[in-house]
Design a protein around this motif. Structure first.
Motif, PDB file in Angstrom:
ATOM      1  N   LEU C 110       0.800  -1.228   0.000  1.00 48.08           N
ATOM      2  CA  LEU C 110       0.000   0.000   0.000  1.00 48.08           C
ATOM      3  C   LEU C 110       0.835   1.282   0.000  1.00 48.08           C
ATOM      4  CD1 LEU C 110      -3.094  -0.786   2.266  1.00 48.08           C
ATOM      5  CD2 LEU C 110      -2.629  -1.341  -0.113  1.00 48.08           C
ATOM      6  N   THR C 111       2.158   1.168  -0.098  1.00 47.00           N
ATOM      7  CA  THR C 111       3.000   2.375  -0.119  1.00 47.00           C
ATOM      8  C   THR C 111       2.638   3.224  -1.341  1.00 47.00           C
ATOM      9  OG1 THR C 111       4.774   1.001   0.758  1.00 47.00           O
ATOM     10  CG2 THR C 111       5.369   3.218   0.040  1.00 47.00           C
ATOM     11  N   ASN C 112       2.087   4.390  -1.090  1.00 46.08           N
ATOM     12  CA  ASN C 112       1.672   5.276  -2.194  1.00 46.08           C
ATOM     13  C   ASN C 112       0.850   4.532  -3.241  1.00 46.08           C
ATOM     14  OD1 ASN C 112       3.115   7.411  -1.032  1.00 46.08           O
ATOM     15  ND2 ASN C 112       5.011   6.679  -2.002  1.00 46.08           N
ATOM     16  N   TYR C 113       0.036   3.633  -2.788  1.00 43.32           N
ATOM     17  CA  TYR C 113      -0.773   2.849  -3.733  1.00 43.32           C
ATOM     18  C   TYR C 113      -2.193   2.727  -3.192  1.00 43.32           C
ATOM     19  CZ  TYR C 113      -2.235  -0.969  -6.804  1.00 43.32           C
ATOM     20  OH  TYR C 113      -2.901  -1.744  -7.720  1.00 43.32           O
ATOM     21  N   ASP C 114      -3.161   3.091  -4.026  1.00 46.13           N
ATOM     22  CA  ASP C 114      -4.560   3.045  -3.592  1.00 46.13           C
ATOM     23  C   ASP C 114      -5.167   1.705  -4.001  1.00 46.13           C
ATOM     24  OD1 ASP C 114      -7.141   3.390  -2.891  1.00 46.13           O
ATOM     25  OD2 ASP C 114      -7.478   5.195  -4.116  1.00 46.13           O
ATOM     26  N   ILE C 115      -5.518   0.891  -3.018  1.00 46.85           N
ATOM     27  CA  ILE C 115      -6.000  -0.467  -3.277  1.00 46.85           C
ATOM     28  C   ILE C 115      -7.504  -0.490  -3.621  1.00 46.85           C
ATOM     29  CG2 ILE C 115      -6.641  -1.064  -0.889  1.00 46.85           C
ATOM     30  CD1 ILE C 115      -4.620  -3.394  -3.147  1.00 46.85           C
ATOM     31  N   THR C 116      -8.165   0.660  -3.433  1.00 49.03           N
ATOM     32  CA  THR C 116      -9.614   0.686  -3.682  1.00 49.03           C
ATOM     33  C   THR C 116      -9.923   0.213  -5.099  1.00 49.03           C
ATOM     34  OG1 THR C 116      -9.488   2.737  -2.404  1.00 49.03           O
ATOM     35  CG2 THR C 116     -11.656   2.091  -3.225  1.00 49.03           C
ATOM     36  N   ASN C 117     -10.889  -0.694  -5.181  1.00 46.36           N
ATOM     37  CA  ASN C 117     -11.320  -1.245  -6.470  1.00 46.36           C
ATOM     38  C   ASN C 117     -10.222  -2.006  -7.212  1.00 46.36           C
ATOM     39  OD1 ASN C 117     -13.954  -0.274  -6.244  1.00 46.36           O
ATOM     40  ND2 ASN C 117     -13.249   1.780  -6.836  1.00 46.36           N
ATOM     41  N   GLU C 139      -8.952  -2.901   3.748  1.00 41.60           N
ATOM     42  CA  GLU C 139      -8.431  -1.659   3.163  1.00 41.60           C
ATOM     43  C   GLU C 139      -9.186  -1.262   1.893  1.00 41.60           C
ATOM     44  OE1 GLU C 139      -6.481   0.538   4.246  1.00 41.60           O
ATOM     45  OE2 GLU C 139      -5.101  -0.348   5.697  1.00 41.60           O
ATOM     46  N   GLY C 140     -10.108  -2.124   1.442  1.00 39.46           N
ATOM     47  CA  GLY C 140     -10.955  -1.708   0.330  1.00 39.46           C
ATOM     48  C   GLY C 140     -10.696  -2.368  -1.003  1.00 39.46           C
ATOM     49  N   ALA C 141      -9.863  -3.398  -1.031  1.00 44.70           N
ATOM     50  CA  ALA C 141      -9.680  -4.118  -2.296  1.00 44.70           C
ATOM     51  C   ALA C 141     -11.040  -4.650  -2.736  1.00 44.70           C
ATOM     52  CB  ALA C 141      -8.692  -5.267  -2.103  1.00 44.70           C
ATOM     53  N   SER C 142     -11.303  -4.591  -4.042  1.00 43.49           N
ATOM     54  CA  SER C 142     -12.642  -4.998  -4.509  1.00 43.49           C
ATOM     55  C   SER C 142     -12.760  -6.518  -4.559  1.00 43.49           C
ATOM     56  CB  SER C 142     -12.913  -4.408  -5.886  1.00 43.49           C
ATOM     57  OG  SER C 142     -11.890  -4.806  -6.766  1.00 43.49           O
ATOM     58  N   GLU C 143     -11.619  -7.202  -4.747  1.00 42.14           N
ATOM     59  CA  GLU C 143     -11.682  -8.655  -4.886  1.00 42.14           C
ATOM     60  C   GLU C 143     -10.356  -9.213  -4.384  1.00 42.14           C
ATOM     61  OE1 GLU C 143     -12.735  -9.756  -8.865  1.00 42.14           O
ATOM     62  OE2 GLU C 143     -12.288 -11.875  -8.541  1.00 42.14           O
ATOM     63  N   VAL C 144     -10.417 -10.167  -3.470  1.00 36.37           N
ATOM     64  CA  VAL C 144      -9.195 -10.809  -2.982  1.00 36.37           C
ATOM     65  C   VAL C 144      -9.352 -12.315  -3.170  1.00 36.37           C
ATOM     66  CG1 VAL C 144      -7.686 -11.245  -1.014  1.00 36.37           C
ATOM     67  CG2 VAL C 144      -8.683  -8.971  -1.328  1.00 36.37           C
ATOM     68  N   ILE C 145      -8.444 -12.890  -3.942  1.00 34.95           N
ATOM     69  CA  ILE C 145      -8.470 -14.333  -4.202  1.00 34.95           C
ATOM     70  C   ILE C 145      -7.334 -14.968  -3.422  1.00 34.95           C
ATOM     71  CG2 ILE C 145      -8.076 -16.087  -5.983  1.00 34.95           C
ATOM     72  CD1 ILE C 145      -9.382 -14.143  -7.980  1.00 34.95           C
ATOM     73  N   ILE C 146      -7.628 -16.073  -2.778  1.00 34.84           N
ATOM     74  CA  ILE C 146      -6.586 -16.793  -2.043  1.00 34.84           C
ATOM     75  C   ILE C 146      -6.541 -18.211  -2.612  1.00 34.84           C
ATOM     76  CG2 ILE C 146      -8.079 -17.541  -0.118  1.00 34.84           C
ATOM     77  CD1 ILE C 146      -5.706 -16.786   1.735  1.00 34.84           C
TER      78      ILE C 146
END
Lengths: 287, 287, 287
Positions: C110-117, C139-146
């Motif tokens: 997330l360093t200077n990176y917007d995870i939204t969407n 933190e707002g990621a739209s989709e997280v795959i594990i």
């Protein structure tokens, strides 16, 4: 030069409690081992006594703990045997906290209280009960009764105490609430040293007793050892009787424990056992 | 930043002695483990090297001890293998105190004494005897004999020493007092490195020997390894022979041990073994 | 008054790494035990909470580690159960470093990176992968795959995460390089949380992917988890993608770990788990 403590524990994992108290008493570093027996202790003792010159030996000391009092006392004897004359260090023996707890218990009972010619009944005959009996006899109690649920056990303990300390304690049985009440009839001091979470003095055992002046209990886990007593009781009067609960006693125990650890570093040749720990406890204000 | 020592011991319970010495050498805290083998040591080494940045790595160090010298040396090899290039910490290998004791022994023997062209007999071929032989050959002794009660064992050891260090030591058997006396006839230095509480040099082995100039003994427990020798002897002459006893040697060993531990924190990439520990010992005044 | 840390480890030998970090965070002395289970932990917790008065309790704290995350969490629950109301101390739970590592990983991404969407694919579903998924969803990621090599396992984990945290994560299978490449096609962030020394993202899985903006890898041992990535990579761009390697993440993990340990001594009643450790991580500058 660092104050080092060799913490020898007969339990598999050395006691956290005893180590925290030692740090609070000013020890710089602890070398702690669990699973110590009289058979494996010698190299550790000799490792400690042969590292520092005689002038500095007083900065090394040994604490012996563990929940099995007999095993710990046997380690204490092996530690003494591992010394070479004056090449030795000071030792504190306090298995299961029994010496410091019994000293705290008795010092609390004696707060502004003259035990001379008083009769004491101790319900429970474990290490704390035994040591409390010893201290109270030495302080001048006219009669000290120690009980267990099985009279054979209390008689054995009384015999051992006669042998070890040359003192007279009376054995009794505390199998039922009625037997406890009967024992307390003409007692002035009643002490609960039973197992944790067992009430050995329900209300009917002491409520109508005009002779009783002091009741103390070392059990901190509910149900407590004495009905109506609270762990924080520190000499408060209820029904004309002074009460001492486990936390009031425990806080004073901690002071004794810390002072005993500190004393270890005064010289290199002390052996702090029940008798010497009680002497240390007497130097601390118990009010 | 704290000076930390990871104390790795091949014995079940880590050595108390070695930990006290480390504290006296200025270590702030020790993380001590017993039961260490070459198979379980890696995560602990990597835990140590990956916690501090390269600038600070010199404040982390490793000590490897234990009564089984071979097992400890094998841990030493595994520790080296666990390093990643320059991401490493300094290590001291001193199983059973053998390196520091042998260094102290030889440094004491060499106090104001020129070993060049002198013959040395070492009774006992354990780790201390072997290392003493190594140091004495390196210092210029013309002949160094190492003995055991079984010639096959001493021959094996001599072969291993040739392999490991490229030096020539002579094997002999010390099965009886007569054989010891015979070996000492034209020796200048006799060293007792036998088992504790066994006298390997009774009086008849050395009393009428005009060649002998120095006798040293590392056995501290009576009966000592050499008749008429005392543990405090520090170069005292008896019958024209200088004597060095186990406590005089042991006190010097402690200085070497402390200085070696201190050296660990000078840089992050040393490996202190018999050779480097002897070099450290040479920097200390042995008079 | 000394800051003491009771280090409880579910592994047989307590972690060296975690102890060094604790010392570097300002802990004065550590009492460390291995082989801790929910069944043997109670006396140690009670030993710690009953030694110091409530005013001073904040100088005692507990760290729970161990390579088995489930066993350590079960010890964490037992520790809570051993407290008596407000007679408690602060606890940090970081089995296998999973909470601090996952927090560092996500903070670096997330360093200077917007995870939204943004869509995230996490290759590997161990504790670090799971916690990273949790933080990224929060933190707002739209989709997280594990993923795991076995879809049944990833589905189970996704179900557990739904239960524990009420969050939606998507299960996938990463049995082959082709399946990984397919999963990454429209992903913005790819994270390698696979086993040590296994490359889970060879070059063909990401080289021609125009959507990918960030790739991170927690594997420090070669071969690394991602082709062309280096352990020191700290946001460097390669082929238009920012790379974060295990040492850059690890250095930040250390800062989080130290700050979390320091926080323990602010008050006596915190319980630092994945959520609270992430909150602490957010207070540290991640650039």
């Amino acid at each position: 030069m660092k104050k080092l403590l060799l913490h020898l524990d007969t339990d598999a994992i050395p006691s956290t409690f005893d180590q925290v108290v030692a740090y609070d008493a000013g020890v710089d570093n602890i070398i702690a081992y669990g699973g110590i027996t009289r058979d494996n202790v010698t190299p550790h003792v000799q490792g400690l006594i042969f590292t520092r010159t005689s002038k500095n030996l007083k900065n090394n000391a040994i604490f012996i703990g563990g929940s099995n009092v007999t095993a710990s006392e046997s380690v204490g004897q092996a530690v003494k045997n591992a010394f070479f004359g004056q090449t030795r260090v000071s030792v504190m023996l306090d298995p299961n906290g029994s010496n410091t707890t019994a000293a705290a218990l008795v010092r609390k009972v004696l707060t502004n209280y003259d035990i001379t010619n008083r009769k004491v009944v101790i319900i429970g005959s474990g290490p704390v009960g035994q040591r409390a009996a010893l201290f109270l006899v030495k302080e001048g109690a006219s009669e000290v009764i120690i009980t267990s649920r099985d009279i054979t056990r209390s008689k054995n303990i009384v015999r051992q105490m006669k042998q070890s300390y040359g003192i007279e304690v009376i054995a009794a049985e505390s199998r039922s609430d009625e037997s406890v009440a009967a024992l307390l009839i003409d007692a002035h001091v009643a002490i609960a040293c039973g197992p944790a979470s067992v009430c050995v003095m329900p209300k009917q055992t002491w409520i109508n007793n005009d002779n009783l002046q002091v009741i103390a209990d070392v059990n901190a886990l509910p149900p407590l050892g004495v009905a109506d007593l609270e762990v924080m009781d520190d000499g408060i009067e209820k029904n004309g009787i002074r009460f001492y609960g486990a936390i009031a006693i425990g806080n004073f125990k901690m002071k004794i424990h810390r002072k005993a650890i500190q004393s270890l570093y005064d010289s290199h040749d002390q052996f702090l056992d029940e008798t010497t720990i009680y002497a240390i406890a007497k130097q601390i204000d118990n009010t």
